[in-house]
Every structure is written in C-alpha cells, then in structure tokens.
Design a protein around this motif. Structure first.
Motif, mmCIF file in Angstrom:
data_model
loop_
_atom_site.group_PDB
_atom_site.id
_atom_site.type_symbol
_atom_site.label_atom_id
_atom_site.label_comp_id
_atom_site.label_asym_id
_atom_site.label_seq_id
_atom_site.Cartn_x
_atom_site.Cartn_y
_atom_site.Cartn_z
ATOM 1 N N ALA A 46 0.863 -1.185 0.000
ATOM 2 C CA ALA A 46 0.000 0.000 0.000
ATOM 3 C C ALA A 46 0.893 1.227 0.000
ATOM 4 C CB ALA A 46 -0.881 -0.018 1.241
ATOM 5 N N ASP A 47 0.492 2.258 -0.724
ATOM 6 C CA ASP A 47 1.229 3.516 -0.736
ATOM 7 C C ASP A 47 0.204 4.642 -0.706
ATOM 8 O OD1 ASP A 47 3.126 5.480 -0.932
ATOM 9 O OD2 ASP A 47 3.430 5.247 -3.089
ATOM 10 N N GLY A 48 -0.017 5.210 0.482
ATOM 11 C CA GLY A 48 -1.100 6.182 0.622
ATOM 12 C C GLY A 48 -2.415 5.477 0.303
ATOM 13 N N GLY A 49 -3.177 6.059 -0.584
ATOM 14 C CA GLY A 49 -4.448 5.428 -0.962
ATOM 15 C C GLY A 49 -4.293 4.434 -2.095
ATOM 16 N N ASP A 50 -3.066 4.259 -2.594
ATOM 17 C CA ASP A 50 -2.873 3.401 -3.772
ATOM 18 C C ASP A 50 -2.381 2.007 -3.379
ATOM 19 O OD1 ASP A 50 -3.468 5.674 -5.169
ATOM 20 O OD2 ASP A 50 -1.400 6.073 -5.793
ATOM 21 N N VAL A 51 -2.610 1.066 -4.293
ATOM 22 C CA VAL A 51 -2.007 -0.253 -4.153
ATOM 23 C C VAL A 51 -0.948 -0.359 -5.247
ATOM 24 C CG1 VAL A 51 -2.425 -2.737 -4.268
ATOM 25 C CG2 VAL A 51 -4.173 -1.224 -3.311
ATOM 26 N N VAL A 52 0.279 -0.740 -4.855
ATOM 27 C CA VAL A 52 1.365 -0.847 -5.839
ATOM 28 C C VAL A 52 1.759 -2.326 -5.949
ATOM 29 C CG1 VAL A 52 3.689 -0.093 -6.473
ATOM 30 C CG2 VAL A 52 2.156 1.471 -5.244
ATOM 31 N N ILE A 53 1.643 -2.844 -7.162
ATOM 32 C CA ILE A 53 1.878 -4.280 -7.378
ATOM 33 C C ILE A 53 3.104 -4.431 -8.274
ATOM 34 C CG2 ILE A 53 0.858 -6.441 -8.217
ATOM 35 C CD1 ILE A 53 -1.908 -5.026 -7.941
ATOM 36 N N GLY A 54 4.117 -5.131 -7.785
ATOM 37 C CA GLY A 54 5.340 -5.327 -8.553
ATOM 38 C C GLY A 54 5.050 -6.065 -9.852
ATOM 39 N N ALA A 55 5.784 -5.695 -10.904
ATOM 40 C CA ALA A 55 5.508 -6.245 -12.235
ATOM 41 C C ALA A 55 5.622 -7.762 -12.274
ATOM 42 C CB ALA A 55 6.464 -5.621 -13.261
ATOM 43 N N MET A 56 6.525 -8.341 -11.463
ATOM 44 C CA MET A 56 6.732 -9.796 -11.509
ATOM 45 C C MET A 56 5.793 -10.558 -10.574
ATOM 46 S SD MET A 56 8.766 -10.799 -13.840
ATOM 47 C CE MET A 56 9.428 -12.389 -13.358
ATOM 48 N N THR A 57 4.818 -9.875 -10.007
ATOM 49 C CA THR A 57 3.793 -10.561 -9.211
ATOM 50 C C THR A 57 2.969 -11.425 -10.166
ATOM 51 O OG1 THR A 57 3.744 -8.660 -7.745
ATOM 52 C CG2 THR A 57 1.850 -10.167 -7.635
ATOM 53 N N THR A 58 2.818 -12.689 -9.840
ATOM 54 C CA THR A 58 2.108 -13.568 -10.776
ATOM 55 C C THR A 58 0.593 -13.377 -10.650
ATOM 56 O OG1 THR A 58 1.945 -15.394 -9.223
ATOM 57 C CG2 THR A 58 3.908 -15.350 -10.634
ATOM 58 N N GLN A 59 -0.102 -13.827 -11.674
ATOM 59 C CA GLN A 59 -1.568 -13.770 -11.643
ATOM 60 C C GLN A 59 -2.095 -14.631 -10.491
ATOM 61 O OE1 GLN A 59 -1.995 -15.076 -15.672
ATOM 62 N NE2 GLN A 59 -1.034 -13.219 -16.416
ATOM 63 N N HIS A 60 -1.408 -15.731 -10.209
ATOM 64 C CA HIS A 60 -1.803 -16.575 -9.074
ATOM 65 C C HIS A 60 -1.680 -15.793 -7.760
ATOM 66 C CE1 HIS A 60 -2.150 -19.851 -6.260
ATOM 67 N NE2 HIS A 60 -1.018 -19.452 -5.724
ATOM 68 N N GLU A 61 -0.579 -15.032 -7.618
ATOM 69 C CA GLU A 61 -0.391 -14.255 -6.382
ATOM 70 C C GLU A 61 -1.457 -13.175 -6.236
ATOM 71 O OE1 GLU A 61 4.417 -15.046 -6.005
ATOM 72 O OE2 GLU A 61 3.698 -13.348 -7.183
ATOM 73 N N VAL A 62 -1.892 -12.608 -7.359
ATOM 74 C CA VAL A 62 -2.980 -11.611 -7.312
ATOM 75 C C VAL A 62 -4.249 -12.270 -6.762
ATOM 76 C CG1 VAL A 62 -4.539 -10.233 -8.773
ATOM 77 C CG2 VAL A 62 -2.069 -10.121 -9.141
ATOM 78 N N ILE A 63 -4.492 -13.505 -7.165
ATOM 79 C CA ILE A 63 -5.688 -14.223 -6.707
ATOM 80 C C ILE A 63 -5.562 -14.596 -5.224
ATOM 81 C CG2 ILE A 63 -6.956 -16.412 -6.949
ATOM 82 C CD1 ILE A 63 -6.159 -16.244 -9.995
ATOM 83 N N ALA A 64 -4.362 -15.014 -4.835
ATOM 84 C CA ALA A 64 -4.178 -15.588 -3.494
ATOM 85 C C ALA A 64 -4.052 -14.549 -2.385
ATOM 86 C CB ALA A 64 -2.938 -16.485 -3.498
ATOM 87 N N GLU A 65 -3.727 -13.307 -2.731
ATOM 88 C CA GLU A 65 -3.471 -12.280 -1.714
ATOM 89 C C GLU A 65 -4.798 -11.737 -1.170
ATOM 90 O OE1 GLU A 65 -0.306 -11.070 -0.667
ATOM 91 O OE2 GLU A 65 -1.507 -9.875 0.738
ATOM 92 N N ALA A 66 -5.159 -12.171 0.041
ATOM 93 C CA ALA A 66 -6.491 -11.860 0.580
ATOM 94 C C ALA A 66 -6.715 -10.356 0.750
ATOM 95 C CB ALA A 66 -6.674 -12.580 1.908
ATOM 96 N N ALA A 67 -5.678 -9.638 1.215
ATOM 97 C CA ALA A 67 -5.849 -8.195 1.460
ATOM 98 C C ALA A 67 -6.132 -7.473 0.145
ATOM 99 C CB ALA A 67 -4.597 -7.637 2.118
ATOM 100 N N LEU A 68 -5.470 -7.908 -0.911
ATOM 101 C CA LEU A 68 -5.690 -7.284 -2.223
ATOM 102 C C LEU A 68 -7.104 -7.581 -2.721
ATOM 103 C CD1 LEU A 68 -4.406 -5.754 -4.651
ATOM 104 C CD2 LEU A 68 -3.842 -7.986 -5.613
ATOM 105 N N ALA A 69 -7.532 -8.826 -2.532
ATOM 106 C CA ALA A 69 -8.871 -9.219 -2.979
ATOM 107 C C ALA A 69 -9.938 -8.418 -2.245
ATOM 108 C CB ALA A 69 -9.075 -10.710 -2.765
ATOM 109 N N ALA A 70 -9.680 -8.109 -0.957
ATOM 110 C CA ALA A 70 -10.659 -7.344 -0.181
ATOM 111 C C ALA A 70 -10.735 -5.906 -0.684
ATOM 112 C CB ALA A 70 -10.278 -7.378 1.291
ATOM 113 N N LYS A 71 -9.584 -5.341 -1.032
ATOM 114 C CA LYS A 71 -9.534 -3.941 -1.441
ATOM 115 C C LYS A 71 -9.931 -3.762 -2.906
ATOM 116 C CE LYS A 71 -6.635 -0.270 0.256
ATOM 117 N NZ LYS A 71 -5.361 0.057 0.853
ATOM 118 N N LEU A 72 -9.470 -4.691 -3.744
ATOM 119 C CA LEU A 72 -9.690 -4.580 -5.192
ATOM 120 C C LEU A 72 -10.230 -5.905 -5.735
ATOM 121 C CD1 LEU A 72 -6.453 -2.641 -6.148
ATOM 122 C CD2 LEU A 72 -8.733 -1.976 -6.876
ATOM 123 N N PRO A 73 -11.467 -6.244 -5.373
ATOM 124 C CA PRO A 73 -11.992 -7.554 -5.802
ATOM 125 C C PRO A 73 -12.011 -7.727 -7.322
ATOM 126 C CG PRO A 73 -13.712 -6.180 -4.773
ATOM 127 C CD PRO A 73 -12.410 -5.492 -4.534
#
Ligand SMILES: Cc1cc2nc3c(=O)[nH]c(=O)nc-3n(C[C@H](O)[C@H](O)[C@H](O)COP(=O)(O)OP(=O)(O)OC[C@H]3O[C@@H](n4cnc5c(N)ncnc54)[C@H](O)[C@@H]3O)c2cc1C
Length: 268
Positions: A46-73
């Motif tokens: 998290a950076d202020g009000g933004d979510v910053v996702i590293g380019a090499m984050t896999t699509q699987h990690e996007v699915i598995a990260e619960a905090a991200l899913a809650a904020k950006l379903p």
C-alpha cells in the motif's frame, strides 16, 4: 542490459506470451533478459491510498493475496478468468499489461480502474497512465530500453461495486469480448462509473461516453441500452475464429450490460 542490447533484447517475465510467440516465430529476440531474479519487482504494497503491485507478481499471487482481494476484488475476479491455473502460476501482472496484446484481460481493467504504470529506463523513472499506454497491437508507450516495474492502482471508494464479464469459447481462452465496470451509487443513482473493454479493438478501450451515459441514472433498461450503444460505437474488432466482427461488437454490448447489472448489485 535492455538499453545496451537494444531492439535485439526482450525482457522475459512468465514467458507465457513471449515463448508461444517465439515458437510461432512471431518474435525472434536474440537476447532474453530474465526478470525472475530481481526481487524488487515482486510484491504488493500500500502507498497512501494506492495499491502498488510489482511487475513480476504472478496472476496466481494476485488471486491468493487476501488483502488485495478485499480492497480490489475486480483484480481477483479478472485474474481468475485468465487462462488456467498452470498459466497463472507463471504469468505475471507486468507481462500481461506490458505485452500490448488487446486480448490480454488486465489492460482494460487497468483503464477502468485509472491505474498507472511505473516505467524505468536509463533516463530514470516515469509514470504513465494506463489510459495513455496502449497505442496499437503490441505497441505501447514503452521506449527502447524501458520496462514496467510496477502497476499502481488507486484504491476504489468504499461501497463500490465492480465486475468483469468475459465471453470465451472455452476455459483458458482469450476473450471473444469482455467488459470491466466499476461504479458507486448514491441515493439509488449511479454516482461514478468507469468502463473498460477487452479484445474488441487494436487496444483495450476505455468507454468514456458509455460510462457518462449511466452517471446520475438508476441504471434503468433504457439507460443500459444507451450505454451499450455508446460502447459498441467505439469497438472495431477483427473477424477471426472467435466470430465475425459484428458478433464480437454485439457481445461487447452484452458483456457490458451484464457487468453493469452485477456491479450495481454489488455496490452498497
Ligand atoms: C494457453 C494460454 C492461455 C492464455 N489465456 C489468456 C487469457 O485468457 N487472458 C490473458 O490476459 N492472457 C492469457 N494468456 C497470456 C498469459 O496471461 C501471459 O502470461 C501474459 O499475457 C504475459 O505475462 P508473462 O509474465 O507470461 O509475460 P512474458 O510472456 O514473459 O512477456 C510478454 C511480453 O511482455 C514483455 N514484458 C514482460 N514483462 C515486462 C515488463 N515488466 N516490462 C516490460 N515488458 C515486459 C516481454 O518482453 C514480452 O514482449 C494465455 C497464455 C497461454 C499460454
């Protein structure tokens, strides 16, 4: 290395677009620069009000990260519709948005969410809005020697509703047409709305007029029809094995109507 090797070199992320392209001889880079060893390109913060996702984050990690899913379903819902688990374990968010293929699902979602991309090259770092990044099929705002290091998504307002509706011929297929919607409501009327369309043009499309048509309304059937007409008007899909152009345009409209209804049902 990218700058030194010039146009002969391509970054290699998950390889699930680049390697198939190389097998088909549609890409023949002399050098592949493997990004897998660069730890800074990984992770979600998290950076202020933004979510910053590293380019090499896999699509699987996007699915598995619960905090991200809650904020950006919407990101999780979209990632789940990309290919299949095998592809998603390796395919990255950065590769998906930097590839420049209008068939990739994440770019239209990034237009919808008002995301921007962190880009680094020998001249330093710059940030480009996703809405300004896509220029044509496999053509992006990336200059030679530059790469995407992260994707910055502004956290949507509390109580928003969002949906990604994708028509595909079978599990694991690219979209015949797809639509992303995010909206908020106030007093039973749409207060804000943004819409992105996948694979119905040479780039992902931000359907500004369609979104404007629904703001201030209760999303009644006549309004949805108007929004669909605005969205269809900006499409220019190719006729291909997913169907003739006219069909794919109509399916973009159908996906939009469904996404609007589902986003509305999810908004507080
Ligand atoms: C069977 C199959 C089905 C698929 N179905 C879908 C689908 O339904 N929807 C969908 O969206 N995708 C789909 N894909 C593509 C998949 O999601 C890819 O993984 C993704 O598009 C690219 O990510 P990657 O990490 O594999 O990138 P790579 O293949 O490694 O790279 C893709 C391109 O982007 C460049 N690149 C990679 N990372 C960066 C970076 N950080 N900065 C600048 N340039 C970079 C590379 O040089 C290359 O040109 C499918 C793939 C397969 C094999």
């Amino acid at each position: 290395m990218l700058a030194d090797l010039g146009e002969d070199a391509r970054p290699l992320a998950g390889g699930h677009s680049l390697i198939p392209m190389m097998k088909l001889r549609l890409a023949e880079p002399a050098h592949l620069i493997d990004l897998a060893g660069i730890g800074e390109l990984k992770g979600i913060r998290a950076d202020g009000g933004d979510v910053v996702i590293g380019a090499m984050t896999t699509q699987h990690e996007v699915i598995a990260e619960a905090a991200l899913a809650a904020k950006l379903p919407l990101l999780r819902e979209t990632a789940l519709q990309i290919a299949d688990p095998q592809v998603r374990y390796l395919g990255t968010l950065g590769g998906n948005v930097a590839n420049g293929d209008p068939g990739n699902d994440m770019p239209a979602v990034m237009l919808c969410l008002g995301a921007s991309y962190h880009i680094v090259g020998t001249k330093g770092e710059r940030r480009v809005a996703a809405r300004d990044f896509y220029q044509g099929v496999y053509q992006t705002a990336l200059e030679p020697g530059e790469m995407v290091t992260a994707i910055r998504v502004p956290a949507p307002p509390a109580g928003h509703g969002a949906a990604y509706e994708k028509l595909k011929r079978k599990i694991g297929d690219y979209a015949t047409a797809a639509a992303a919607v995010i909206l908020t409501q106030s007093g039973g009327r749409v207060a804000t709305c943004s819409i992105g369309l996948t694979n119905v043009g040479t780039t992902p499309l931000w359907a500004e007029d369609a979104a404007r048509a629904v703001i201030g309304t209760a999303l009644d059937p006549a309004t949805v029809k108007k929004a669909v007409a605005h969205a269809e008007a900006i499409t220019s899909p190719a006729s291909d094995n997913r169907g003739p152009a006219e069909y794919r345009t109509k399916m973009a409209g159908v996906m939009l109507a469904r996404a609007l209804a589902r986003a509305k049902s999810r908004a507080a």
